[in-house]
Motif scaffolding. Structure first.
Motif, PDB file in Angstrom:
ATOM      1  N   ARG A 196       0.834  -1.207   0.000  1.00 32.86           N
ATOM      2  CA  ARG A 196       0.000   0.000   0.000  1.00 32.86           C
ATOM      3  C   ARG A 196       0.862   1.248   0.000  1.00 32.86           C
ATOM      4  O   ARG A 196       1.779   1.367   0.808  1.00 32.86           O
ATOM      5  CB  ARG A 196      -0.833  -0.027   1.288  1.00 32.86           C
ATOM      6  N   ASP A 250      -7.758  -4.914  -6.927  1.00 36.46           N
ATOM      7  CA  ASP A 250      -6.847  -3.884  -7.438  1.00 36.46           C
ATOM      8  C   ASP A 250      -5.740  -3.552  -6.442  1.00 36.46           C
ATOM      9  O   ASP A 250      -5.678  -4.126  -5.347  1.00 36.46           O
ATOM     10  CB  ASP A 250      -7.623  -2.652  -7.910  1.00 36.46           C
ATOM     11  N   ASN A 253      -5.155  -1.250  -4.500  1.00 37.29           N
ATOM     12  CA  ASN A 253      -5.521  -0.677  -3.200  1.00 37.29           C
ATOM     13  C   ASN A 253      -5.921  -1.756  -2.210  1.00 37.29           C
ATOM     14  O   ASN A 253      -6.167  -1.463  -1.050  1.00 37.29           O
ATOM     15  CB  ASN A 253      -6.693   0.290  -3.357  1.00 37.29           C
ATOM     16  N   GLY A 254      -6.046  -2.995  -2.719  1.00 38.90           N
ATOM     17  CA  GLY A 254      -6.522  -4.043  -1.829  1.00 38.90           C
ATOM     18  C   GLY A 254      -8.031  -4.198  -1.888  1.00 38.90           C
ATOM     19  O   GLY A 254      -8.611  -4.943  -1.102  1.00 38.90           O
ATOM     20  N   VAL A 255      -8.687  -3.498  -2.819  1.00 44.05           N
ATOM     21  CA  VAL A 255     -10.131  -3.666  -3.009  1.00 44.05           C
ATOM     22  C   VAL A 255     -10.364  -5.049  -3.606  1.00 44.05           C
ATOM     23  O   VAL A 255      -9.681  -5.448  -4.531  1.00 44.05           O
ATOM     24  CB  VAL A 255     -10.695  -2.606  -3.974  1.00 44.05           C
ATOM     25  N   ARG A 256     -11.352  -5.769  -3.049  1.00 46.79           N
ATOM     26  CA  ARG A 256     -11.701  -7.086  -3.588  1.00 46.79           C
ATOM     27  C   ARG A 256     -13.222  -7.160  -3.606  1.00 46.79           C
ATOM     28  O   ARG A 256     -13.858  -7.066  -2.566  1.00 46.79           O
ATOM     29  CB  ARG A 256     -11.114  -8.176  -2.699  1.00 46.79           C
ATOM     30  N   LEU A 257     -13.777  -7.254  -4.823  1.00 46.99           N
ATOM     31  CA  LEU A 257     -15.227  -7.255  -4.965  1.00 46.99           C
ATOM     32  C   LEU A 257     -15.682  -8.484  -5.723  1.00 46.99           C
ATOM     33  O   LEU A 257     -15.114  -8.824  -6.759  1.00 46.99           O
ATOM     34  CB  LEU A 257     -15.701  -6.029  -5.747  1.00 46.99           C
ATOM     35  N   ALA A 302     -20.517   0.347  -4.251  1.00 50.13           N
ATOM     36  CA  ALA A 302     -19.052   0.278  -4.196  1.00 50.13           C
ATOM     37  C   ALA A 302     -18.568   0.971  -5.453  1.00 50.13           C
ATOM     38  O   ALA A 302     -18.777   0.479  -6.561  1.00 50.13           O
ATOM     39  CB  ALA A 302     -18.581  -1.168  -4.170  1.00 50.13           C
ATOM     40  N   ALA A 359     -10.438   3.198  -0.526  1.00 53.01           N
ATOM     41  CA  ALA A 359     -10.569   1.846  -1.073  1.00 53.01           C
ATOM     42  C   ALA A 359      -9.487   0.941  -0.527  1.00 53.01           C
ATOM     43  O   ALA A 359      -8.341   1.348  -0.407  1.00 53.01           O
ATOM     44  CB  ALA A 359     -10.443   1.910  -2.589  1.00 53.01           C
ATOM     45  N   GLY A 360      -9.831  -0.270  -0.206  1.00 52.25           N
ATOM     46  CA  GLY A 360      -8.848  -1.218   0.306  1.00 52.25           C
ATOM     47  C   GLY A 360      -8.626  -1.071   1.796  1.00 52.25           C
ATOM     48  O   GLY A 360      -8.705  -2.051   2.535  1.00 52.25           O
ATOM     49  N   ASP A 361      -8.375   0.159   2.258  1.00 47.39           N
ATOM     50  CA  ASP A 361      -8.164   0.394   3.691  1.00 47.39           C
ATOM     51  C   ASP A 361      -9.347  -0.081   4.509  1.00 47.39           C
ATOM     52  O   ASP A 361      -9.173  -0.654   5.595  1.00 47.39           O
ATOM     53  CB  ASP A 361      -7.977   1.900   3.963  1.00 47.39           C
ATOM     54  N   VAL A 400     -11.754  -2.475   4.087  1.00 47.70           N
ATOM     55  CA  VAL A 400     -11.866  -3.916   4.316  1.00 47.70           C
ATOM     56  C   VAL A 400     -10.672  -4.435   5.110  1.00 47.70           C
ATOM     57  O   VAL A 400     -10.832  -5.225   6.050  1.00 47.70           O
ATOM     58  CB  VAL A 400     -11.994  -4.672   2.978  1.00 47.70           C
ATOM     59  N   GLN A 401      -9.477  -3.995   4.747  1.00 45.80           N
ATOM     60  CA  GLN A 401      -8.274  -4.489   5.429  1.00 45.80           C
ATOM     61  C   GLN A 401      -8.333  -4.163   6.928  1.00 45.80           C
ATOM     62  O   GLN A 401      -8.090  -5.036   7.772  1.00 45.80           O
ATOM     63  CB  GLN A 401      -7.015  -3.843   4.814  1.00 45.80           C
ATOM     64  N   GLU A 431     -11.494  -5.930   8.716  1.00 43.51           N
ATOM     65  CA  GLU A 431     -11.312  -7.373   8.915  1.00 43.51           C
ATOM     66  C   GLU A 431     -10.238  -7.647   9.957  1.00 43.51           C
ATOM     67  O   GLU A 431     -10.340  -8.610  10.726  1.00 43.51           O
ATOM     68  CB  GLU A 431     -10.977  -8.064   7.584  1.00 43.51           C
ATOM     69  N   THR A 433       1.954   3.888   7.139  1.00 40.29           N
ATOM     70  CA  THR A 433       0.739   3.430   6.442  1.00 40.29           C
ATOM     71  C   THR A 433      -0.504   3.687   7.274  1.00 40.29           C
ATOM     72  O   THR A 433      -1.058   2.759   7.869  1.00 40.29           O
ATOM     73  CB  THR A 433       0.830   1.926   6.116  1.00 40.29           C
ATOM     74  N   PRO A 434      -0.936   4.953   7.359  1.00 40.56           N
ATOM     75  CA  PRO A 434      -2.183   5.221   8.096  1.00 40.56           C
ATOM     76  C   PRO A 434      -3.383   4.677   7.328  1.00 40.56           C
ATOM     77  O   PRO A 434      -3.348   4.574   6.108  1.00 40.56           O
ATOM     78  CB  PRO A 434      -2.222   6.754   8.162  1.00 40.56           C
ATOM     79  N   TYR A 435      -4.446   4.326   8.071  1.00 42.99           N
ATOM     80  CA  TYR A 435      -5.676   3.841   7.452  1.00 42.99           C
ATOM     81  C   TYR A 435      -6.679   4.986   7.410  1.00 42.99           C
ATOM     82  O   TYR A 435      -7.055   5.516   8.452  1.00 42.99           O
ATOM     83  CB  TYR A 435      -6.248   2.659   8.240  1.00 42.99           C
TER      84      TYR A 435
END
Lengths: 177, 199
Positions: free
Chosen positions: A64, A88, A90-94, B21, B50-52, B54-55, B58, B96-98
């Motif tokens: 990231r 992608d 960014n770590g997006v998973r759909l 989304a 985006a990505g942050d 869900v990561q 979870e 790496t801030p969220y």
């Protein structure tokens, strides 16, 4: 005209598409292929599409902010049936039934959405997919070359066709007559 | 672009999020769930980069579950909220801030129902009602106007619908449907999705 393979054949039941940085996609999807193979050796069964896509998403999430550029779709067939995931950088998973990625993604969405129904026949789906890619290559300066089409079925994928967009252009023009 | 809302009553918390989304100008999914079930009686609603989302969500979800496995009982909503905030604060001043904005909603036998508002700067506030996103500018005043502390479930749903109607009317972006859930002492219950057709 160039023919770069933007679909990586991970295993007979898993395919990955590539958009963004070619280097990132080729590298990370090969790493994914490696992980999928190790999974199969350790667990004696094929990895699910959900798990494979999650492996890829988590791999790139560690990078990231470091400038990876990767928009990919992981497609496969497992015990739950057909699976399609968008992943992608960014770590997006759909999970979904339809996605489009890359610089021309908007153009492809336009054509696909106007022709899409969940119960398309196989032939109709082939035509729609080719049309979507063709129209995107027509409008987007950074898209073109050849259209590689794969069909994911219960017993694995088959490569349906590989056509040059120039040939498609003439074919569609002739059909319109 | 995304919207979260929570309303706390005497013995329940009602939460709702939009289901789009998006990536740049395109809506990639129209049925995306932005809520994460941390435990039997705690939900985390998470929006942001985006990505942050869900990561981070979870990560919190798995750690809350781990606590339950190790200790035999679940974290309380306030403990879970503070744990989440602490993690967010630690990452804030790292490489790496969220960038995530959250609502944590839960129901505890001892503490009762609780709604916590958390933003990407790791601010934490317990509130009777809260919202995130551009939609919050339009709806917080509606909540101020009509909320009362002993609001019933039916009244809370009506208040939620008032807020969502305002979003439909005045928010420039299209958010056609919303996930709705209610948390009480019996756990998390899914409610009927609210969309333009049944508003």
């Amino acid at each position: 005209t160039q023919a770069f393979k933007k679909v990586i054949e991970i295993n007979p039941y898993l395919l990955g598409t590539m958009s963004g940085s070619a280097a990132d996609c080729v590298y990370w999807e090969r790493m994914l292929a490696k992980q999928c193979r190790i999974y199969k050796l350790r667990n004696k069964k094929r990895i699910s599409v959900s798990a494979a896509s999650k492996l890829l998403a988590n791999m790139v999430a560690e990078y990231r902010g470091m400038g990876l550029s990767m928009g990919t779709m992981v497609c496969g067939w497992d015990e739950k049936g057909p699976g399609l995931y968008y992943v992608d950088e960014n770590g997006v998973r759909l999970s979904g039934s339809m996605f489009s990625t890359g610089s021309g993604y908007g153009y492809a969405y336009g054509v696909m959405d106007s022709g899409y129904k969940y119960d398309l026949t196989v032939k109709e789906a082939y035509n729609l997919a080719q049309r979507a890619i063709y129209h995107a290559t027509h409008r987007d300066a950074y898209s073109g070359g050849t259209v590689n089409m794969y069909h994911m079925r219960e017993n694995g994928w088959i490569k349906v066709s590989q056509e040059d967009v120039g040939d498609l252009h003439h074919r569609y023009a002739a059909e319109a007559q | 672009m995304e919207y979260l809302i929570g309303i706390q009553g005497r013995d329940f918390v009602l939460v709702s999020s939009d289901r789009v989304a998006a990536s740049s100008i395109v809506a990639m999914k129209h049925d995306y769930d932005k809520m994460f079930k941390l435990s039997e009686k705690i939900m985390l609603l998470c929006v942001g980069e985006a990505g942050d989302t869900v990561q981070f969500a979870e990560y919190i979800q798995k750690n809350v579950q781990l606590y339950k496995m190790r200790n035999g009982y679940e974290l309380s909503p306030s403990a879970a909220a503070n744990f989440t905030r602490k993690n967010l604060a630690e990452y804030l001043r790292s490489r790496t801030p969220y960038h995530v904005n959250m609502l944590l909603a839960g129901c505890d036998e001892h503490e009762g129902p609780a709604l916590y508002y958390m933003d990407y700067l790791a601010a934490l506030a317990k509130a009777p009602f809260a919202a995130h996103g551009y939609g919050a500018f339009l709806t917080l005043s509606i909540l101020d106007r009509y909320y009362k502390p002993d609001i019933t479930r039916e009244e809370a749903v009506e208040l939620l619908k008032k807020c969502l109607q305002e979003i439909q009317k005045r928010f420039i972006l299209n958010l056609p449907s919303f996930t709705v859930r209610i948390i009480d002492n019996n756990g998390v219950h899914d409610m009927e999705q609210i969309s333009v057709s049944n508003l």
